[in-house]
Design a protein around this motif. Structure first.
Motif, PDB file in Angstrom:
ATOM      1  N   MET A   1       0.871  -1.579   0.031  1.00 41.63           N
ATOM      2  CA  MET A   1      -0.058   0.008   0.100  1.00 41.63           C
ATOM      3  C   MET A   1       0.526   1.348  -0.300  1.00 41.63           C
ATOM      4  SD  MET A   1      -2.894   0.641   2.265  1.00 41.63           S
ATOM      5  CE  MET A   1      -3.858  -0.668   2.450  1.00 41.63           C
ATOM      6  N   SER A   2       0.388   2.194  -0.841  1.00 40.65           N
ATOM      7  CA  SER A   2       1.304   3.715  -0.798  1.00 40.65           C
ATOM      8  C   SER A   2       1.420   3.914   0.339  1.00 40.65           C
ATOM      9  CB  SER A   2       0.988   4.275  -2.332  1.00 40.65           C
ATOM     10  OG  SER A   2      -0.710   5.258  -1.520  1.00 40.65           O
ATOM     11  N   ASP A   3       1.872   4.777   0.817  1.00 42.91           N
ATOM     12  CA  ASP A   3       1.854   6.179   1.640  1.00 42.91           C
ATOM     13  C   ASP A   3       1.058   6.995   1.357  1.00 42.91           C
ATOM     14  OD1 ASP A   3       4.381   5.465   2.342  1.00 42.91           O
ATOM     15  OD2 ASP A   3       5.163   6.682   1.704  1.00 42.91           O
ATOM     16  N   GLN A   4       0.576   7.461   0.463  1.00 39.48           N
ATOM     17  CA  GLN A   4      -1.005   8.054   0.448  1.00 39.48           C
ATOM     18  C   GLN A   4      -2.271   7.221   0.575  1.00 39.48           C
ATOM     19  OE1 GLN A   4      -1.146  10.224  -3.981  1.00 39.48           O
ATOM     20  NE2 GLN A   4      -2.717  10.990  -3.333  1.00 39.48           N
ATOM     21  N   ALA A   5      -2.049   6.637   0.192  1.00 36.92           N
ATOM     22  CA  ALA A   5      -2.931   4.893   0.500  1.00 36.92           C
ATOM     23  C   ALA A   5      -3.769   5.403   1.903  1.00 36.92           C
ATOM     24  CB  ALA A   5      -3.171   3.852  -0.398  1.00 36.92           C
ATOM     25  N   ASN A   6      -2.350   4.572   2.885  1.00 40.63           N
ATOM     26  CA  ASN A   6      -1.822   5.006   3.886  1.00 40.63           C
ATOM     27  C   ASN A   6      -2.230   5.849   4.987  1.00 40.63           C
ATOM     28  OD1 ASN A   6      -0.500   2.251   4.525  1.00 40.63           O
ATOM     29  ND2 ASN A   6       0.829   2.644   3.832  1.00 40.63           N
ATOM     30  N   GLU A   7      -1.895   7.476   4.486  1.00 36.77           N
ATOM     31  CA  GLU A   7      -2.206   8.573   5.125  1.00 36.77           C
ATOM     32  C   GLU A   7      -4.084   8.613   5.062  1.00 36.77           C
ATOM     33  OE1 GLU A   7      -2.243  11.346   7.228  1.00 36.77           O
ATOM     34  OE2 GLU A   7      -0.979  10.476   7.330  1.00 36.77           O
ATOM     35  N   ARG A   8      -4.697   7.682   3.826  1.00 38.88           N
ATOM     36  CA  ARG A   8      -5.816   8.248   3.604  1.00 38.88           C
ATOM     37  C   ARG A   8      -6.271   7.470   4.339  1.00 38.88           C
ATOM     38  NH1 ARG A   8      -9.885  11.437   2.879  1.00 38.88           N
ATOM     39  NH2 ARG A   8     -11.484  10.202   1.830  1.00 38.88           N
ATOM     40  N   LEU A   9      -6.384   5.785   4.675  1.00 41.99           N
ATOM     41  CA  LEU A   9      -6.469   5.173   5.734  1.00 41.99           C
ATOM     42  C   LEU A   9      -6.572   5.570   6.976  1.00 41.99           C
ATOM     43  CD1 LEU A   9      -7.477   2.178   6.230  1.00 41.99           C
ATOM     44  CD2 LEU A   9      -6.082   1.155   6.441  1.00 41.99           C
ATOM     45  N   ARG A  10      -4.975   6.029   7.200  1.00 41.50           N
ATOM     46  CA  ARG A  10      -4.945   6.546   9.100  1.00 41.50           C
ATOM     47  C   ARG A  10      -6.482   7.782   9.247  1.00 41.50           C
ATOM     48  NH1 ARG A  10       0.294   5.558   8.074  1.00 41.50           N
ATOM     49  NH2 ARG A  10       0.325   7.824   7.325  1.00 41.50           N
ATOM     50  N   ALA A  11      -6.331   8.645   8.436  1.00 41.25           N
ATOM     51  CA  ALA A  11      -7.439   9.734   7.999  1.00 41.25           C
ATOM     52  C   ALA A  11      -8.962   9.496   8.389  1.00 41.25           C
ATOM     53  CB  ALA A  11      -7.465  10.846   6.739  1.00 41.25           C
ATOM     54  N   LEU A  12      -9.193   8.043   7.271  1.00 39.00           N
ATOM     55  CA  LEU A  12     -10.629   8.134   7.054  1.00 39.00           C
ATOM     56  C   LEU A  12     -10.862   6.918   8.908  1.00 39.00           C
ATOM     57  CD1 LEU A  12     -10.959   5.952   3.436  1.00 39.00           C
ATOM     58  CD2 LEU A  12     -12.203   8.555   4.595  1.00 39.00           C
ATOM     59  N   ARG A  13     -10.265   6.395   9.412  1.00 32.81           N
ATOM     60  CA  ARG A  13      -9.786   5.413  10.735  1.00 32.81           C
ATOM     61  C   ARG A  13     -10.178   6.359  11.878  1.00 32.81           C
ATOM     62  NH1 ARG A  13      -5.843   0.603   9.638  1.00 32.81           N
ATOM     63  NH2 ARG A  13      -7.760  -0.589   8.659  1.00 32.81           N
ATOM     64  N   GLY A  14      -9.869   7.530  11.473  1.00 35.28           N
ATOM     65  CA  GLY A  14      -9.250   8.898  13.130  1.00 35.28           C
ATOM     66  C   GLY A  14     -10.683   9.636  12.220  1.00 35.28           C
ATOM     67  N   SER A  15     -11.502   9.755  11.540  1.00 38.60           N
ATOM     68  CA  SER A  15     -13.410  10.106  11.740  1.00 38.60           C
ATOM     69  C   SER A  15     -14.009   9.280  12.058  1.00 38.60           C
ATOM     70  CB  SER A  15     -12.989  11.150  10.081  1.00 38.60           C
ATOM     71  OG  SER A  15     -14.433  10.896  10.164  1.00 38.60           O
ATOM     72  N   ILE A  16     -13.838   8.395  11.900  1.00 38.08           N
ATOM     73  CA  ILE A  16     -14.607   6.908  12.504  1.00 38.08           C
ATOM     74  C   ILE A  16     -14.622   6.728  13.864  1.00 38.08           C
ATOM     75  CG2 ILE A  16     -14.617   4.663  12.724  1.00 38.08           C
ATOM     76  CD1 ILE A  16     -14.128   4.322   9.608  1.00 38.08           C
ATOM     77  N   ASP A  17     -13.061   6.977  14.314  1.00 41.89           N
ATOM     78  CA  ASP A  17     -13.034   7.040  16.186  1.00 41.89           C
ATOM     79  C   ASP A  17     -14.054   7.975  16.421  1.00 41.89           C
ATOM     80  OD1 ASP A  17     -11.651   4.626  15.661  1.00 41.89           O
ATOM     81  OD2 ASP A  17      -9.891   5.973  16.218  1.00 41.89           O
ATOM     82  N   ASN A  18     -13.748   9.225  15.816  1.00 41.44           N
ATOM     83  CA  ASN A  18     -14.353  10.628  15.802  1.00 41.44           C
ATOM     84  C   ASN A  18     -15.751  10.383  16.988  1.00 41.44           C
ATOM     85  OD1 ASN A  18     -11.886  11.861  16.939  1.00 41.44           O
ATOM     86  ND2 ASN A  18     -12.140  13.323  14.968  1.00 41.44           N
TER      87      ASN A  18
END
Length: 98
Positions: A1-18
């Motif tokens: 997985m690319s760095d960009q995809a990993n960053e997007r995944l972290r952002a989406l998961r952060g939003s889900i956690d919130n």
């Protein structure tokens, strides 16, 4: 997985956690209010359940779900789960007040 995809995944998961945290806080506030309703009903010798209001709430939630592009059947199951818990609390409060 690319760095960009990993960053997007972290952002989406952060939003889900919130969102999950907000849901928990909203449910806690809802249950504080339903506990107060349960105490009031117990003190006034009112029945723990109000089938007419429950049906109205389910219909209302289904409409809201449709407007929000959420599966209305899921919304109904979710509310029915909450209502069952609320009624159980109200029944316990009624039993304690007798």
């Amino acid at each position: 997985m690319s760095d960009q995809a990993n960053e997007r995944l972290r952002a989406l998961r952060g939003s889900i956690d919130n969102i999950d945290a907000a849901l928990i806080h909203l449910l806690a506030e809802r249950f504080k209010n339903t506990q107060a309703v349960g105490r009031l009903k117990a003190d006034a010798s009112m029945p723990p359940s109000d089938p007419e209001r429950e049906a109205w709430q389910i219909d209302r939630l289904r409409r809201l779900a449709e407007e929000a592009d959420l599966d209305p059947a899921f919304a109904e199951k979710f509310l029915e789960f909450i209502l069952a818990e609320v009624i159980q609390h109200h029944e316990a409060l009624a039993a304690d007040s007798q």
